[in-house]
Structures are given as C-alpha cells and as structure tokens.
Design a protein around this motif. Sequence first.
Motif, PDB file in Angstrom:
ATOM      1  N   GLU A   1     -23.129 -11.760 -27.088  1.00 47.30           N
ATOM      2  CA  GLU A   1     -22.439 -12.004 -25.819  1.00 47.30           C
ATOM      3  C   GLU A   1     -21.887 -10.691 -25.243  1.00 47.30           C
ATOM      4  O   GLU A   1     -21.969 -10.448 -24.036  1.00 47.30           O
ATOM      5  CB  GLU A   1     -21.302 -13.006 -26.030  1.00 47.30           C
ATOM      6  N   ILE A   2     -21.353  -9.835 -26.087  1.00 47.55           N
ATOM      7  CA  ILE A   2     -20.861  -8.530 -25.631  1.00 47.55           C
ATOM      8  C   ILE A   2     -22.003  -7.711 -25.044  1.00 47.55           C
ATOM      9  O   ILE A   2     -21.863  -7.089 -23.984  1.00 47.55           O
ATOM     10  CB  ILE A   2     -20.166  -7.773 -26.791  1.00 47.55           C
ATOM     11  N   ASP A   3     -23.132  -7.724 -25.744  1.00 47.64           N
ATOM     12  CA  ASP A   3     -24.289  -6.979 -25.258  1.00 47.64           C
ATOM     13  C   ASP A   3     -24.744  -7.517 -23.897  1.00 47.64           C
ATOM     14  O   ASP A   3     -25.060  -6.734 -22.992  1.00 47.64           O
ATOM     15  CB  ASP A   3     -25.420  -7.068 -26.285  1.00 47.64           C
ATOM     16  N   ARG A   4     -24.772  -8.830 -23.744  1.00 50.61           N
ATOM     17  CA  ARG A   4     -25.168  -9.424 -22.458  1.00 50.61           C
ATOM     18  C   ARG A   4     -24.169  -9.058 -21.367  1.00 50.61           C
ATOM     19  O   ARG A   4     -24.557  -8.783 -20.226  1.00 50.61           O
ATOM     20  CB  ARG A   4     -25.270 -10.940 -22.583  1.00 50.61           C
ATOM     21  N   LEU A   5     -22.879  -9.053 -21.687  1.00 51.49           N
ATOM     22  CA  LEU A   5     -21.883  -8.697 -20.680  1.00 51.49           C
ATOM     23  C   LEU A   5     -21.966  -7.230 -20.280  1.00 51.49           C
ATOM     24  O   LEU A   5     -21.665  -6.864 -19.147  1.00 51.49           O
ATOM     25  CB  LEU A   5     -20.474  -9.011 -21.193  1.00 51.49           C
ATOM     26  N   GLU A   6     -22.387  -6.380 -21.193  1.00 50.99           N
ATOM     27  CA  GLU A   6     -22.494  -4.956 -20.873  1.00 50.99           C
ATOM     28  C   GLU A   6     -23.754  -4.623 -20.078  1.00 50.99           C
ATOM     29  O   GLU A   6     -23.749  -3.683 -19.300  1.00 50.99           O
ATOM     30  CB  GLU A   6     -22.475  -4.135 -22.169  1.00 50.99           C
ATOM     31  N   HIS A   7     -24.820  -5.401 -20.269  1.00 48.55           N
ATOM     32  CA  HIS A   7     -26.103  -5.006 -19.694  1.00 48.55           C
ATOM     33  C   HIS A   7     -26.743  -6.024 -18.756  1.00 48.55           C
ATOM     34  O   HIS A   7     -27.760  -5.719 -18.145  1.00 48.55           O
ATOM     35  CB  HIS A   7     -27.099  -4.690 -20.822  1.00 48.55           C
ATOM     36  N   ASP A   8     -26.198  -7.215 -18.612  1.00 45.62           N
ATOM     37  CA  ASP A   8     -26.837  -8.255 -17.809  1.00 45.62           C
ATOM     38  C   ASP A   8     -25.960  -8.582 -16.597  1.00 45.62           C
ATOM     39  O   ASP A   8     -24.956  -9.285 -16.724  1.00 45.62           O
ATOM     40  CB  ASP A   8     -27.056  -9.503 -18.678  1.00 45.62           C
ATOM     41  N   PRO A   9     -26.345  -8.119 -15.413  1.00 40.51           N
ATOM     42  CA  PRO A   9     -25.522  -8.387 -14.227  1.00 40.51           C
ATOM     43  C   PRO A   9     -25.459  -9.876 -13.868  1.00 40.51           C
ATOM     44  O   PRO A   9     -24.441 -10.345 -13.349  1.00 40.51           O
ATOM     45  CB  PRO A   9     -26.217  -7.600 -13.115  1.00 40.51           C
ATOM     46  N   SER A  10     -26.506 -10.635 -14.146  1.00 38.76           N
ATOM     47  CA  SER A  10     -26.468 -12.063 -13.816  1.00 38.76           C
ATOM     48  C   SER A  10     -25.432 -12.798 -14.674  1.00 38.76           C
ATOM     49  O   SER A  10     -24.793 -13.749 -14.214  1.00 38.76           O
ATOM     50  CB  SER A  10     -27.847 -12.695 -13.985  1.00 38.76           C
ATOM     51  N   ARG A  11     -25.247 -12.368 -15.911  1.00 38.51           N
ATOM     52  CA  ARG A  11     -24.236 -12.991 -16.776  1.00 38.51           C
ATOM     53  C   ARG A  11     -22.834 -12.667 -16.258  1.00 38.51           C
ATOM     54  O   ARG A  11     -21.951 -13.524 -16.265  1.00 38.51           O
ATOM     55  CB  ARG A  11     -24.395 -12.513 -18.220  1.00 38.51           C
ATOM     56  N   ILE A  12     -22.641 -11.442 -15.812  1.00 37.45           N
ATOM     57  CA  ILE A  12     -21.335 -11.061 -15.261  1.00 37.45           C
ATOM     58  C   ILE A  12     -21.036 -11.888 -14.018  1.00 37.45           C
ATOM     59  O   ILE A  12     -19.923 -12.393 -13.835  1.00 37.45           O
ATOM     60  CB  ILE A  12     -21.315  -9.550 -14.942  1.00 37.45           C
ATOM     61  N   GLU A  13     -22.049 -12.050 -13.163  1.00 42.66           N
ATOM     62  CA  GLU A  13     -21.866 -12.862 -11.961  1.00 42.66           C
ATOM     63  C   GLU A  13     -21.551 -14.310 -12.311  1.00 42.66           C
ATOM     64  O   GLU A  13     -20.661 -14.932 -11.714  1.00 42.66           O
ATOM     65  CB  GLU A  13     -23.128 -12.803 -11.098  1.00 42.66           C
ATOM     66  N   GLN A  14     -22.257 -14.852 -13.295  1.00 45.72           N
ATOM     67  CA  GLN A  14     -22.027 -16.237 -13.716  1.00 45.72           C
ATOM     68  C   GLN A  14     -20.586 -16.419 -14.196  1.00 45.72           C
ATOM     69  O   GLN A  14     -19.916 -17.392 -13.826  1.00 45.72           O
ATOM     70  CB  GLN A  14     -23.011 -16.608 -14.829  1.00 45.72           C
ATOM     71  N   LEU A  15     -20.098 -15.507 -15.004  1.00 43.22           N
ATOM     72  CA  LEU A  15     -18.722 -15.620 -15.493  1.00 43.22           C
ATOM     73  C   LEU A  15     -17.714 -15.463 -14.367  1.00 43.22           C
ATOM     74  O   LEU A  15     -16.684 -16.141 -14.345  1.00 43.22           O
ATOM     75  CB  LEU A  15     -18.456 -14.588 -16.585  1.00 43.22           C
ATOM     76  N   ALA A  16     -17.999 -14.568 -13.427  1.00 44.65           N
ATOM     77  CA  ALA A  16     -17.084 -14.391 -12.296  1.00 44.65           C
ATOM     78  C   ALA A  16     -17.010 -15.667 -11.469  1.00 44.65           C
ATOM     79  O   ALA A  16     -15.941 -16.056 -10.992  1.00 44.65           O
ATOM     80  CB  ALA A  16     -17.539 -13.219 -11.440  1.00 44.65           C
ATOM     81  N   ARG A  17     -18.133 -16.348 -11.299  1.00 55.71           N
ATOM     82  CA  ARG A  17     -18.136 -17.596 -10.528  1.00 55.71           C
ATOM     83  C   ARG A  17     -17.400 -18.710 -11.283  1.00 55.71           C
ATOM     84  O   ARG A  17     -16.618 -19.453 -10.705  1.00 55.71           O
ATOM     85  CB  ARG A  17     -19.572 -18.041 -10.249  1.00 55.71           C
ATOM     86  N   GLU A  18     -17.662 -18.816 -12.583  1.00 56.25           N
ATOM     87  CA  GLU A  18     -17.070 -19.913 -13.364  1.00 56.25           C
ATOM     88  C   GLU A  18     -15.570 -19.722 -13.578  1.00 56.25           C
ATOM     89  O   GLU A  18     -14.787 -20.643 -13.370  1.00 56.25           O
ATOM     90  CB  GLU A  18     -17.761 -20.031 -14.724  1.00 56.25           C
ATOM     91  N   ARG A  19     -15.185 -18.559 -14.037  1.00 56.58           N
ATOM     92  CA  ARG A  19     -13.800 -18.352 -14.458  1.00 56.58           C
ATOM     93  C   ARG A  19     -12.875 -17.902 -13.329  1.00 56.58           C
ATOM     94  O   ARG A  19     -11.707 -18.240 -13.320  1.00 56.58           O
ATOM     95  CB  ARG A  19     -13.747 -17.347 -15.601  1.00 56.58           C
ATOM     96  N   LEU A  20     -13.398 -17.107 -12.433  1.00 56.75           N
ATOM     97  CA  LEU A  20     -12.540 -16.538 -11.392  1.00 56.75           C
ATOM     98  C   LEU A  20     -12.722 -17.218 -10.040  1.00 56.75           C
ATOM     99  O   LEU A  20     -11.967 -16.942  -9.112  1.00 56.75           O
ATOM    100  CB  LEU A  20     -12.812 -15.036 -11.270  1.00 56.75           C
ATOM    101  N   GLY A  21     -13.739 -18.060  -9.915  1.00 54.51           N
ATOM    102  CA  GLY A  21     -13.956 -18.771  -8.664  1.00 54.51           C
ATOM    103  C   GLY A  21     -14.522 -17.903  -7.559  1.00 54.51           C
ATOM    104  O   GLY A  21     -14.313 -18.190  -6.382  1.00 54.51           O
ATOM    105  N   TYR A  22     -15.213 -16.838  -7.910  1.00 50.97           N
ATOM    106  CA  TYR A  22     -15.794 -15.960  -6.895  1.00 50.97           C
ATOM    107  C   TYR A  22     -16.956 -16.655  -6.195  1.00 50.97           C
ATOM    108  O   TYR A  22     -17.664 -17.454  -6.785  1.00 50.97           O
ATOM    109  CB  TYR A  22     -16.292 -14.662  -7.525  1.00 50.97           C
ATOM    110  N   VAL A  23     -17.151 -16.294  -4.896  1.00 46.45           N
ATOM    111  CA  VAL A  23     -18.203 -16.895  -4.085  1.00 46.45           C
ATOM    112  C   VAL A  23     -18.895 -15.776  -3.314  1.00 46.45           C
ATOM    113  O   VAL A  23     -18.260 -14.817  -2.876  1.00 46.45           O
ATOM    114  CB  VAL A  23     -17.588 -17.913  -3.094  1.00 46.45           C
ATOM    115  N   ARG A  24     -20.202 -15.909  -3.155  1.00 44.84           N
ATOM    116  CA  ARG A  24     -20.935 -14.929  -2.356  1.00 44.84           C
ATOM    117  C   ARG A  24     -20.665 -15.162  -0.873  1.00 44.84           C
ATOM    118  O   ARG A  24     -20.275 -16.253  -0.458  1.00 44.84           O
ATOM    119  CB  ARG A  24     -22.428 -15.072  -2.608  1.00 44.84           C
ATOM    120  N   LYS A  25     -20.949 -14.137  -0.074  1.00 44.55           N
ATOM    121  CA  LYS A  25     -20.796 -14.273   1.371  1.00 44.55           C
ATOM    122  C   LYS A  25     -21.806 -15.290   1.884  1.00 44.55           C
ATOM    123  O   LYS A  25     -22.964 -15.316   1.457  1.00 44.55           O
ATOM    124  CB  LYS A  25     -21.047 -12.936   2.067  1.00 44.55           C
ATOM    125  N   GLY A  26     -21.352 -16.157   2.744  1.00 43.35           N
ATOM    126  CA  GLY A  26     -22.229 -17.152   3.337  1.00 43.35           C
ATOM    127  C   GLY A  26     -22.291 -18.457   2.557  1.00 43.35           C
ATOM    128  O   GLY A  26     -22.887 -19.423   3.014  1.00 43.35           O
TER     129      GLY A  26
END
Length: 115
Positions: free
Chosen positions: A74-99
């Motif tokens: 999981e650490i390796d995925r968080l360091e190198h996988d941008p889609s995983r970072i985006e997924q966590l930002a959406r789930e935990r922080l409630g981030y939304v893309r423009k539009g």
Amino acid sequence: MLVKRNRGREWLHWQRRWVTGAQYVAAGMCLLLLLALFFGEMGLPRYFSMRDHAQQLERDIQDLQRATILLRGEIDRLEHDPSRIEQLARERLGYVRKGETVYQVDPEDSAERRP
C-alpha cells in the motif's frame, strides 16, 4: 589356590538389608521425580501450556508478517500510483474534480420518509 573365608550369616543379613534399603531409597527418589514431573513448577502441564502459547505466538508473527507485506504494498502504491492517491483523496477527504456534481443523501431523512 586362594580360598576366601566365609563371612557368615551376619554379613549376609547386613548386606541384604543394605541392598533392600538402597532399593527403597531409589524407589522413593523415582517417585519424587515423577511427582516433580507432573506437579512441579516446570512440570508437564506448564510445558504443554508454554508450547501452546509458543504456537500461538508463531501464528501471530505470521499474521503480522502478512499485514506488513500488505502495508508495504500500500505504501508503494501511494508513492507511485497517482490514481490511488486520487481515489483516497475522493474517499477520505471528499475531493471533487472540476465539473463534477456531488449528490449527498442524508440517511436520517430517507429512513423517516419510508413508512
């Protein structure tokens, strides 16, 4: 030719008593050792409980090693996988893309309207 002198009945009687006493002492020592083996502080029941505890600790170590492998992945995925970072930002922080449009459902209101 050498002939040994007969020591007599008293010597034979004393020797028999000594051997019999030694046998009783040996039997008593064996009994004490068996009692210590079964009921002593480090006897068989303690041995079996410690063996079971050691097996449980081995299982716990294996579980922790598996969890460590998963967490490192999981650490390796968080360091190198941008889609995983985006997924966590959406789930935990409630981030939304423009539009994007966000719809929030209030579970308490929907439960009250059902009856």
